[in-house]
Design an enzyme around this catalytic site. Structure first.
Site, PDB file in Angstrom:
ATOM      1  N   LYS A  80       0.899  -1.202  -0.031  1.00  0.00           N
ATOM      2  CA  LYS A  80      -0.102   0.003   0.204  1.00  0.00           C
ATOM      3  C   LYS A  80       0.835   1.216   0.128  1.00  0.00           C
ATOM      4  O   LYS A  80       0.628   2.217  -0.840  1.00  0.00           O
ATOM      5  CB  LYS A  80      -0.940  -0.025   1.230  1.00  0.00           C
TER       6      LYS A  80
ATOM      7  N   GLN B 221      -4.741  -1.940   9.358  1.00  0.00           N
ATOM      8  CA  GLN B 221      -4.642  -3.312   8.849  1.00  0.00           C
ATOM      9  C   GLN B 221      -5.066  -4.166   9.709  1.00  0.00           C
ATOM     10  O   GLN B 221      -5.178  -4.325  10.872  1.00  0.00           O
ATOM     11  CB  GLN B 221      -3.324  -3.488   8.584  1.00  0.00           C
TER      12      GLN B 221
ATOM     13  N   ASP C 121     -11.195   2.270   3.565  1.00  0.00           N
ATOM     14  CA  ASP C 121     -11.382   0.697   3.563  1.00  0.00           C
ATOM     15  C   ASP C 121     -12.983   0.399   3.336  1.00  0.00           C
ATOM     16  O   ASP C 121     -13.334  -0.773   3.229  1.00  0.00           O
ATOM     17  CB  ASP C 121     -10.937   0.026   4.933  1.00  0.00           C
TER      18      ASP C 121
HETATM   19  N1  GUN Z   1      -6.772  -7.355   5.868  1.00  0.00           N
HETATM   20  C1  GUN Z   1      -7.241  -7.950   4.705  1.00  0.00           C
HETATM   21  N2  GUN Z   1      -7.606  -7.325   3.749  1.00  0.00           N
HETATM   22  C2  GUN Z   1      -7.702  -6.038   4.236  1.00  0.00           C
HETATM   23  C3  GUN Z   1      -8.114  -4.667   3.517  1.00  0.00           C
HETATM   24  O1  GUN Z   1      -8.624  -4.676   2.736  1.00  0.00           O
HETATM   25  N3  GUN Z   1      -8.026  -3.872   4.537  1.00  0.00           N
HETATM   26  C4  GUN Z   1      -7.484  -3.780   6.028  1.00  0.00           C
HETATM   27  N4  GUN Z   1      -7.505  -2.628   6.486  1.00  0.00           N
HETATM   28  N5  GUN Z   1      -7.082  -4.948   6.252  1.00  0.00           N
HETATM   29  C5  GUN Z   1      -7.336  -6.075   5.555  1.00  0.00           C
END
Ligand code: GUN
Length: 292
Positions: A52, A96, A119
């Site tokens: 990211k 996350q 998200d």
């Molecule tokens: N863990 C697995 N996929 C994601 C996601 O798309 N966003 C976040 N914040 N955590 C994750």
């Protein structure tokens, strides 16, 4: 059979985002700024957050990575979230997942300001998505919808089977596929579904998001079906330098010749998740979902 190239599409979209950022900067506006909060040392989470941050660089965004110790308390994490909520320099941020066991993720997600929740995990955004109101759409489902759109895959009147009812992928996916304009008829299958094999065999589109390597086998697929594989499980593999490989939920080798379209793992849905987060952040920076 067409192999859906998530790397190709995600690179195209990154170029489009980069152009938008250049335009914003040329107009004297600030660069979009994404922050990510990572709690603990989970290897997969570190990798995802790393992707990211790197993607932010590639498209010209600012990024801030907040790393917190595995033993961080809920209270400390919440105060960090409030800080990010109130920091005008940050357009959007993510926490996350998964979080360490002593932290209640549902409670944490409620603390994120909806207008910065890129998200799309906050109940306000999830509810707005369900009601077809402007909302941040969770990144993985959004990425899959983009692949379907860019490959011009017919969805109207098709029977779509989604396997897995997670809040992050399966459930939002089932909602998006049944939206007006997409118009699929959706069956959402899960661990208690009694006739999963039969449900899958009736599907024109299968979206596998259960996290079990090679779960979808040849005998579960109708000839000509579209197969979207969301699996990203780490499987031990001593032939790899890292000691593992990434496995999808679909038995790709045996299914591929039977279907019309299929996403590979890696290089299918994965790269689309990150780029969708970038798109949400771009929207956040321009106040396109929520006005300030
Ligand atoms: N863990 C697995 N996929 C994601 C996601 O798309 N966003 C976040 N914040 N955590 C994750």
């Amino acid at each position: 059979m067409t192999i859906i190239d998530g790397n190709l599409i995600s690179n195209q979209i990154k170029e489009e985002i980069k152009e938008s950022v250049t335009k914003l900067v040329n107009e004297g506006k600030k660069r979009p700024h994404l922050a990510a909060v990572l709690v603990g040392m989970d290897g997969a989470s570190q990798t995802y957050v790393g992707h990211k941050v790197k993607s932010c660089e590639q498209v010209g965004f600012e990024s801030t990575l907040v790393t917190l110790d595995e033993n961080t308390t809920e209270e400390t994490l919440i105060s960090k979230i409030h800080e990010l909520n109130n920091n005008d320099a940050i357009d959007g941020f993510i926490v996350q997942l998964p979080l360490p066991k002593h932290i209640d993720a549902d409670k944490i997600l409620l603390e994120i300001k909806a207008s910065k929740d890129v998200d799309g995990f906050h109940p306000i955004n999830f509810g707005r998505m369900c009601l077809n109101l402007p909302a941040y759409i969770p990144a993985t489902p959004m990425g899959i919808m983009t692949l379907i759109e860019r490959y011009k895959i017919e969805t109207k009147g098709k029977h779509c089977v989604v396997i897995g009812r997670s809040n992050i992928v399966g459930r939002p996916m089932s909602i998006l596929m049944s939206r007006a304009g997409i118009d699929s008829t959706v069956t959402l299958c899960h661990s208690r579904t009694s006739n999963l094999q039969e449900e899958c065999r009736r599907a024109d589109i299968i979206i596998a998001a259960l996290g079990k390597p090679n779960f979808v086998t040849k005998d579960m697929v109708k000839p000509g079906a579209v197969i979207i594989d969301v699996g990203i499980t780490r499987v031990e593999d001593s032939s790899k330098k890292s000691g593992y490989r990434i496995a999808g939920d679909v038995d790709f080798e045996n299914v591929k010749d039977l279907c019309s379209y299929i996403t590979p793992v890696p290089g299918g849905v994965g790269p689309m998740t990150v780029v969708s987060l970038m798109l949400n952040t771009l929207q956040a920076s321009q106040n396109l979902i929520y006005t300030k």
